[in-house]
Write a protein that holds these residues in place. Structure first.
Motif, PDB file in Angstrom:
ATOM      1  N   ALA A  83      50.423  46.239  40.910  1.00 50.45           N
ATOM      2  CA  ALA A  83      51.203  44.457  40.568  1.00 50.45           C
ATOM      3  C   ALA A  83      52.448  45.579  39.106  1.00 50.45           C
ATOM      4  CB  ALA A  83      50.619  43.893  40.275  1.00 50.45           C
ATOM      5  N   SER A  84      53.400  44.910  39.691  1.00 51.01           N
ATOM      6  CA  SER A  84      54.676  44.577  38.712  1.00 51.01           C
ATOM      7  C   SER A  84      54.319  44.147  37.721  1.00 51.01           C
ATOM      8  CB  SER A  84      55.500  44.689  40.014  1.00 51.01           C
ATOM      9  OG  SER A  84      56.099  43.410  39.663  1.00 51.01           O
ATOM     10  N   GLU A  85      54.158  42.868  38.165  1.00 50.40           N
ATOM     11  CA  GLU A  85      53.785  42.357  36.718  1.00 50.40           C
ATOM     12  C   GLU A  85      53.247  42.496  35.722  1.00 50.40           C
ATOM     13  OE1 GLU A  85      57.111  40.308  37.237  1.00 50.40           O
ATOM     14  OE2 GLU A  85      55.681  39.248  36.282  1.00 50.40           O
ATOM     15  N   ARG A  86      53.484  42.383  34.301  1.00 49.68           N
ATOM     16  CA  ARG A  86      52.990  42.222  32.848  1.00 49.68           C
ATOM     17  C   ARG A  86      51.208  41.344  33.321  1.00 49.68           C
ATOM     18  NH1 ARG A  86      54.579  41.086  28.122  1.00 49.68           N
ATOM     19  NH2 ARG A  86      56.177  40.348  29.308  1.00 49.68           N
ATOM     20  N   THR A  87      52.132  40.161  34.153  1.00 48.16           N
ATOM     21  CA  THR A  87      51.151  38.614  33.805  1.00 48.16           C
ATOM     22  C   THR A  87      50.042  39.361  35.165  1.00 48.16           C
ATOM     23  OG1 THR A  87      52.377  37.438  34.516  1.00 48.16           O
ATOM     24  CG2 THR A  87      52.265  37.733  32.367  1.00 48.16           C
ATOM     25  N   ALA A  88      49.691  40.264  35.680  1.00 49.30           N
ATOM     26  CA  ALA A  88      49.394  40.373  36.987  1.00 49.30           C
ATOM     27  C   ALA A  88      47.387  40.037  36.556  1.00 49.30           C
ATOM     28  CB  ALA A  88      49.052  42.068  37.416  1.00 49.30           C
ATOM     29  N   ARG A  89      47.334  40.002  35.445  1.00 49.75           N
ATOM     30  CA  ARG A  89      45.905  39.713  35.301  1.00 49.75           C
ATOM     31  C   ARG A  89      45.475  38.068  35.446  1.00 49.75           C
ATOM     32  NH1 ARG A  89      48.850  39.597  30.565  1.00 49.75           N
ATOM     33  NH2 ARG A  89      48.411  38.094  28.803  1.00 49.75           N
ATOM     34  N   LEU A  90      46.589  37.404  35.167  1.00 51.79           N
ATOM     35  CA  LEU A  90      46.887  36.191  35.639  1.00 51.79           C
ATOM     36  C   LEU A  90      46.514  35.367  37.147  1.00 51.79           C
ATOM     37  CD1 LEU A  90      49.012  34.503  32.956  1.00 51.79           C
ATOM     38  CD2 LEU A  90      47.045  34.870  32.667  1.00 51.79           C
ATOM     39  N   PHE A  91      46.114  36.995  37.564  1.00 49.76           N
ATOM     40  CA  PHE A  91      46.783  36.580  39.733  1.00 49.76           C
ATOM     41  C   PHE A  91      45.428  36.554  40.349  1.00 49.76           C
ATOM     42  CE2 PHE A  91      50.640  36.513  38.520  1.00 49.76           C
ATOM     43  CZ  PHE A  91      51.506  37.492  38.517  1.00 49.76           C
ATOM     44  N   ASP A  92      45.128  36.348  41.645  1.00 47.62           N
ATOM     45  CA  ASP A  92      43.906  36.162  42.030  1.00 47.62           C
ATOM     46  C   ASP A  92      44.042  37.133  43.263  1.00 47.62           C
ATOM     47  OD1 ASP A  92      42.983  33.202  43.063  1.00 47.62           O
ATOM     48  OD2 ASP A  92      42.587  33.909  41.263  1.00 47.62           O
ATOM     49  N   MET A  93      43.626  38.290  43.301  1.00 46.04           N
ATOM     50  CA  MET A  93      44.235  39.765  44.059  1.00 46.04           C
ATOM     51  C   MET A  93      42.970  39.833  45.199  1.00 46.04           C
ATOM     52  SD  MET A  93      47.050  41.059  42.197  1.00 46.04           S
ATOM     53  CE  MET A  93      46.917  42.452  42.992  1.00 46.04           C
ATOM     54  N   GLY A  94      43.685  39.922  46.268  1.00 44.34           N
ATOM     55  CA  GLY A  94      42.931  39.708  48.017  1.00 44.34           C
ATOM     56  C   GLY A  94      43.282  41.044  48.027  1.00 44.34           C
ATOM     57  N   TRP A  95      42.437  41.336  49.351  1.00 39.97           N
ATOM     58  CA  TRP A  95      42.636  42.495  50.484  1.00 39.97           C
ATOM     59  C   TRP A  95      42.396  42.173  51.533  1.00 39.97           C
ATOM     60  CZ3 TRP A  95      44.744  47.050  49.513  1.00 39.97           C
ATOM     61  CH2 TRP A  95      44.649  47.907  48.694  1.00 39.97           C
ATOM     62  N   PHE A  96      43.344  42.066  52.768  1.00 39.79           N
ATOM     63  CA  PHE A  96      43.172  41.734  54.032  1.00 39.79           C
ATOM     64  C   PHE A  96      43.614  43.041  54.457  1.00 39.79           C
ATOM     65  CE2 PHE A  96      43.566  37.210  53.286  1.00 39.79           C
ATOM     66  CZ  PHE A  96      44.364  37.041  51.619  1.00 39.79           C
ATOM     67  N   ARG A  97      43.157  42.638  55.199  1.00 37.39           N
ATOM     68  CA  ARG A  97      43.346  43.932  57.036  1.00 37.39           C
ATOM     69  C   ARG A  97      44.089  43.936  58.506  1.00 37.39           C
ATOM     70  NH1 ARG A  97      37.412  46.484  57.705  1.00 37.39           N
ATOM     71  NH2 ARG A  97      36.446  44.546  59.272  1.00 37.39           N
ATOM     72  N   GLN A  98      44.713  44.608  58.655  1.00 32.80           N
ATOM     73  CA  GLN A  98      45.432  44.675  59.991  1.00 32.80           C
ATOM     74  C   GLN A  98      45.527  45.327  61.388  1.00 32.80           C
ATOM     75  OE1 GLN A  98      49.126  42.656  60.613  1.00 32.80           O
ATOM     76  NE2 GLN A  98      48.684  41.474  62.195  1.00 32.80           N
ATOM     77  N   GLY A 146      37.968  35.157  34.909  1.00 31.24           N
ATOM     78  CA  GLY A 146      36.587  34.810  35.071  1.00 31.24           C
ATOM     79  C   GLY A 146      36.151  35.736  35.853  1.00 31.24           C
ATOM     80  N   GLY A 147      37.371  36.228  37.201  1.00 33.01           N
ATOM     81  CA  GLY A 147      36.346  37.876  37.800  1.00 33.01           C
ATOM     82  C   GLY A 147      35.610  37.336  39.112  1.00 33.01           C
TER      83      GLY A 147
END
Length: 122
Positions: free
Chosen positions: A24-39, A55-56
């Protein structure tokens, strides 16, 4: 605008493993939920897994639980998807996504990467 860049896709054989990365480009990425998807070709984009910014906590789709593992390294602003025992039906374009951390699991993901191709041959 948060930019996400996936890497790690490729052509593998059935039973092999791959690890996808999403930076991720943002310094604050630790605050984001991160997900994986597929198509897969001709199909809708499917949720695979996500990991909470706070919380992770992790969630998985039934189709990949036990084979895929999501993790993150906040210092590197990176989320990972470890994929084991890959099958031909796992062939798809894999996307990373991010959203502001939320307790509502169905909140849409806002930012998306460009995708990385995973092809599993039998």
């Amino acid at each position: 605008q948060v930019q996400l860049v996936e890497s790690g896709g490729g052509l593998v054989q059935s039973g092999d493993s791959l690890r996808l990365s999403c930076v991720a480009s943002e310094r604050t990425a630790r605050l984001f939920d991160m997900g994986w998807f597929r198509q897969a070709p001709g199909k809708e984009r499917d949720f695979l897994a996500d990991i909470a910014g706070t919380g992770g906590a992790t969630r998985y789709a039934d189709s990949v639980e036990g084979r895929f593992t999501i993790s993150r390294d906040n210092a590197k602003k990176t989320a990972y998807l470890q994929m084991n025992n890959l099958k031909p039906e796992d062939t798809a374009v894999y996307y990373c996504a991010a959203r502001f951390s939320t307790i509502r699991p169905n909140t849409p993901y806002i930012w998306w990467g460009q995708g990385t191709q995973v092809t599993v041959s039998s």
